[in-house]
Motif scaffolding. Sequence first.
Motif, PDB file in Angstrom:
ATOM      1  N   PRO A  24     -11.979 -14.837 -16.739  1.00 56.10           N
ATOM      2  CA  PRO A  24     -13.190 -14.125 -16.316  1.00 56.10           C
ATOM      3  C   PRO A  24     -13.699 -14.607 -14.962  1.00 56.10           C
ATOM      4  CG  PRO A  24     -13.745 -15.804 -17.940  1.00 56.10           C
ATOM      5  CD  PRO A  24     -12.238 -15.815 -17.805  1.00 56.10           C
ATOM      6  N   GLY A  25     -14.208 -13.671 -14.194  1.00 54.22           N
ATOM      7  CA  GLY A  25     -14.773 -14.044 -12.903  1.00 54.22           C
ATOM      8  C   GLY A  25     -14.805 -12.864 -11.961  1.00 54.22           C
ATOM      9  N   GLY A  26     -14.817 -13.173 -10.681  1.00 55.43           N
ATOM     10  CA  GLY A  26     -14.869 -12.125  -9.677  1.00 55.43           C
ATOM     11  C   GLY A  26     -14.409 -12.627  -8.332  1.00 55.43           C
ATOM     12  N   PHE A  27     -14.253 -11.686  -7.400  1.00 52.38           N
ATOM     13  CA  PHE A  27     -13.879 -11.988  -6.024  1.00 52.38           C
ATOM     14  C   PHE A  27     -14.126 -10.740  -5.193  1.00 52.38           C
ATOM     15  CE2 PHE A  27     -10.041 -10.854  -8.390  1.00 52.38           C
ATOM     16  CZ  PHE A  27      -9.561  -9.765  -7.681  1.00 52.38           C
ATOM     17  N   ALA A  28     -14.113 -10.906  -3.891  1.00 52.14           N
ATOM     18  CA  ALA A  28     -14.289  -9.779  -2.982  1.00 52.14           C
ATOM     19  C   ALA A  28     -12.955  -9.434  -2.322  1.00 52.14           C
ATOM     20  CB  ALA A  28     -15.329 -10.116  -1.912  1.00 52.14           C
ATOM     21  N   LEU A  29     -12.790  -8.171  -1.976  1.00 54.78           N
ATOM     22  CA  LEU A  29     -11.610  -7.689  -1.258  1.00 54.78           C
ATOM     23  C   LEU A  29     -12.051  -7.116   0.085  1.00 54.78           C
ATOM     24  CD1 LEU A  29      -9.873  -5.803  -4.197  1.00 54.78           C
ATOM     25  CD2 LEU A  29      -8.991  -7.853  -3.062  1.00 54.78           C
ATOM     26  N   ALA A  30     -11.273  -7.400   1.132  1.00 56.35           N
ATOM     27  CA  ALA A  30     -11.507  -6.854   2.469  1.00 56.35           C
ATOM     28  C   ALA A  30     -10.355  -5.923   2.820  1.00 56.35           C
ATOM     29  CB  ALA A  30     -11.608  -7.978   3.496  1.00 56.35           C
ATOM     30  N   HIS A  31     -10.664  -4.731   3.296  1.00 57.11           N
ATOM     31  CA  HIS A  31      -9.663  -3.710   3.637  1.00 57.11           C
ATOM     32  C   HIS A  31      -9.640  -3.467   5.142  1.00 57.11           C
ATOM     33  CE1 HIS A  31      -9.783  -1.542  -0.473  1.00 57.11           C
ATOM     34  NE2 HIS A  31     -10.645  -2.546  -0.569  1.00 57.11           N
ATOM     35  N   LEU A  32      -8.461  -3.220   5.674  1.00 59.51           N
ATOM     36  CA  LEU A  32      -8.295  -2.679   7.021  1.00 59.51           C
ATOM     37  C   LEU A  32      -7.193  -1.637   6.932  1.00 59.51           C
ATOM     38  CD1 LEU A  32      -8.700  -2.453  10.053  1.00 59.51           C
ATOM     39  CD2 LEU A  32      -7.070  -4.336  10.336  1.00 59.51           C
ATOM     40  N   GLY A  33      -7.559  -0.381   7.205  1.00 59.81           N
ATOM     41  CA  GLY A  33      -6.598   0.709   7.154  1.00 59.81           C
ATOM     42  C   GLY A  33      -6.553   1.450   8.475  1.00 59.81           C
ATOM     43  N   LEU A  34      -5.339   1.687   8.988  1.00 54.94           N
ATOM     44  CA  LEU A  34      -5.139   2.418  10.241  1.00 54.94           C
ATOM     45  C   LEU A  34      -4.160   3.554  10.013  1.00 54.94           C
ATOM     46  CD1 LEU A  34      -4.662  -0.681  12.576  1.00 54.94           C
ATOM     47  CD2 LEU A  34      -6.723   0.703  12.334  1.00 54.94           C
ATOM     48  N   MET A  35      -4.451   4.714  10.593  1.00 56.30           N
ATOM     49  CA  MET A  35      -3.553   5.869  10.562  1.00 56.30           C
ATOM     50  C   MET A  35      -3.290   6.274  12.003  1.00 56.30           C
ATOM     51  SD  MET A  35      -5.494   8.218   7.665  1.00 56.30           S
ATOM     52  CE  MET A  35      -5.110   9.673   8.582  1.00 56.30           C
ATOM     53  N   GLN A  36      -2.008   6.390  12.352  1.00 56.00           N
ATOM     54  CA  GLN A  36      -1.666   6.833  13.706  1.00 56.00           C
ATOM     55  C   GLN A  36      -0.266   7.413  13.698  1.00 56.00           C
ATOM     56  OE1 GLN A  36      -1.693   3.756  16.701  1.00 56.00           O
ATOM     57  NE2 GLN A  36      -1.883   5.251  18.332  1.00 56.00           N
ATOM     58  N   ALA A  37      -0.131   8.589  14.297  1.00 54.42           N
ATOM     59  CA  ALA A  37       1.165   9.252  14.467  1.00 54.42           C
ATOM     60  C   ALA A  37       1.951   9.307  13.149  1.00 54.42           C
ATOM     61  CB  ALA A  37       1.976   8.558  15.557  1.00 54.42           C
TER      62      ALA A  37
END
Length: 153
Positions: free
Chosen positions: A86-99
């Motif tokens: 049991p517990g928790g954590f944070a997630l960080a996203h970086l998404g790029l779309m190109q060509a």
Amino acid sequence: MSPAPQAETVAPQYCSGTFKVSIQPPQMMASPEGGPAQARRPLEKQFEGGLQGRSVGEMLAAGQPQQGEAAYVALESFHGTLQGRPGGFALAHLGLMQAGRHDLRIAIVPGSGMGALQGITGELTLRIEGGVHHYELAYTLPEQAGIATPPRD
């Protein structure tokens, strides 16, 4: 003089499963006059599999996604269990779309682990097949007394 003790290397663990996601309609953000539009989108996920629980987050996006040229960043806070812990954590996203290419990185935020997930590090990958969101989480946790390392599922 003896060498300094080496930190113990902990083998990565893996879990996988599916999640349902709800992303709210975009809310426009302030931009300078003549600047590109930016939008905020609240999100919520329900995880099944090795991760059991819920996350809530916020996505910020810019660009022209309908033309395949855009980016997003997001933070989300997960609480539940990871392979029974049991517990928790944070997630960080970086998404790029190109060509026509998509580049997505989702990492566990350092120092965000709580409960039995304190000290967790790792990355989450996802894929969408037939409208179903699948994830695999590769992570490490510090060895804790009395907690056996679960097998890969």
